[in-house]
Scaffold this active site. Structure first.
Site, PDB file in Angstrom:
ATOM      1  N   GLY A  26       0.727  -1.183   0.026  1.00 52.34           N
ATOM      2  CA  GLY A  26      -0.021   0.277   0.147  1.00 52.34           C
ATOM      3  C   GLY A  26       0.778   1.359  -0.151  1.00 52.34           C
ATOM      4  N   SER A  27       2.072   1.331  -0.612  1.00 52.79           N
ATOM      5  CA  SER A  27       2.981   2.354  -0.505  1.00 52.79           C
ATOM      6  C   SER A  27       2.058   3.728  -1.470  1.00 52.79           C
ATOM      7  CB  SER A  27       4.342   2.363  -0.837  1.00 52.79           C
ATOM      8  OG  SER A  27       4.308   2.060  -2.182  1.00 52.79           O
TER       9      SER A  27
ATOM     10  N   MET B  80      -3.809  -7.340  -7.249  1.00 52.03           N
ATOM     11  CA  MET B  80      -3.435  -8.470  -8.136  1.00 52.03           C
ATOM     12  C   MET B  80      -4.141  -9.230  -8.806  1.00 52.03           C
ATOM     13  SD  MET B  80      -0.225  -7.813  -7.743  1.00 52.03           S
ATOM     14  CE  MET B  80       0.742  -9.162  -8.110  1.00 52.03           C
TER      15      MET B  80
ATOM     16  N   HIS C 135       1.685   0.630 -13.015  1.00 48.96           N
ATOM     17  CA  HIS C 135       2.651  -0.395 -13.278  1.00 48.96           C
ATOM     18  C   HIS C 135       4.153  -0.074 -13.351  1.00 48.96           C
ATOM     19  CE1 HIS C 135       3.753  -4.379 -14.819  1.00 48.96           C
ATOM     20  NE2 HIS C 135       4.559  -3.569 -16.049  1.00 48.96           N
TER      21      HIS C 135
HETATM   22  C1  GRF Z   1       3.434  -0.944  -7.514  1.00 43.28           C
HETATM   23  O1  GRF Z   1       4.810  -1.166  -7.734  1.00 43.28           O
HETATM   24  C2  GRF Z   1       2.694  -0.977  -8.541  1.00 43.28           C
HETATM   25  O2  GRF Z   1       3.446  -0.352  -9.701  1.00 43.28           O
HETATM   26  C3  GRF Z   1       2.135  -2.333  -8.795  1.00 43.28           C
HETATM   27  O3  GRF Z   1       1.983  -2.869  -7.509  1.00 43.28           O
HETATM   28  C4  GRF Z   1       2.746  -2.183  -6.792  1.00 43.28           C
HETATM   29  C5  GRF Z   1       2.006  -1.854  -5.600  1.00 43.28           C
HETATM   30  O4  GRF Z   1       2.836  -1.458  -4.603  1.00 43.28           O
HETATM   31  N1  GRF Z   1       0.954  -2.623  -9.770  1.00 43.28           N
HETATM   32  P1  GRF Z   1       2.099  -0.723  -3.332  1.00 43.28           P
HETATM   33  O5  GRF Z   1       1.246  -1.887  -2.633  1.00 43.28           O
HETATM   34  O6  GRF Z   1       1.510   0.358  -3.654  1.00 43.28           O
HETATM   35  O7  GRF Z   1       3.339  -0.348  -2.280  1.00 43.28           O
END
Ligand code: GRF
Length: 204
Positions: A14-15, A94, A113
């Site tokens: 969730g960053s 996902m 992405h």
């Molecule tokens: C991100 O790197 C995004 O590009 C991909 O999934 C990752 C999710 O990261 N689709 P986070 O959960 O937002 O940290």
């Protein structure tokens, strides 16, 4: 200016969600996070939602591995609609979305992405870029369709690949770029929403 109601969907740490909620909190994004939903019960993204006092829910995905069970996806549409969500923001979600969501939110579902699409779709795209000997990679925000990491590109940000980069160091820099790019793109949607009453044409 009216605030854009968004719903965030994610499966992991969730960053990006944190970056978006942080920008909303400090008034740099004229959006309102109505909901954070995860298909993973203990996903950190749900903790982040709680930290920011955003309503959040675990959505049991059903028995498919890469998509939601159709009834679950219908339920997701109902949940998002009843929360008044106008823009669906995928942040590390996902699963591939199918007809129920795509028809309910036409051109109103976006994804980020970690590559310069159309290059390197799928998992661990930064490793793919490194293995291919690229000099530059980056991240892409795109409209979502029913294919993986596909759909009209909205914006991209380049990240140079440095001679000593490891997969980890490169991934970290790409994620830093994501945390800038995603709020910037959502800001564009907010501006359009603020200007036009007919942001979303709905069929009920
Ligand atoms: C991100 O790197 C995004 O590009 C991909 O999934 C990752 C999710 O990261 N689709 P986070 O959960 O937002 O940290």
């Amino acid at each position: 200016m009216s605030k854009l109601p968004i719903g965030i969907l994610g499966s992991g740490k969730g960053s990006n969600c944190r970056a978006i909620l942080g920008k909303i909190r400090i008034g740099e994004l004229a959006a309102e996070a109505r909901l954070v939903i995860s298909d993973v019960l203990d996903a950190p993204i749900l903790d982040i939602a709680r930290e920011f006092s955003v309503p959040n829910a675990y959505l049991p995905p059903g028995h498919f591995r890469t998509r939601l069970e159709p009834q679950v996806e219908e339920e997701l549409v109902r949940i998002l609609r009843s929360a008044g969500v106008e823009l669906v923001v995928l942040a590390g979600f996902m699963r591939v979305l199918k007809t129920p969501m795509l028809e309910a939110f036409p051109r109103r579902i976006i994804n980020i992405h970690p590559s310069l699409l159309p290059k390197f779709t799928g998992l661990e795209a930064w490793k793919q870029a490194l293995a291919a000997g690229e000099k530059v990679t980056g991240c892409t925000v795109h409209h979502v369709d029913d294919k993986i990491d596909h759909g009209e590109i909205i914006a991209q940000r380049e990240v140079p690949i440095l001679p000593n980069d490891t997969a980890e160091s490169l991934h970290e820099r790409i994620q830093m770029a994501e945390r800038k790019l995603y709020p910037d793109v959502i800001r564009q949607f907010c501006e359009t929403f603020g200007e036009k009453a007919s942001f979303v044409v709905r069929e009920s």
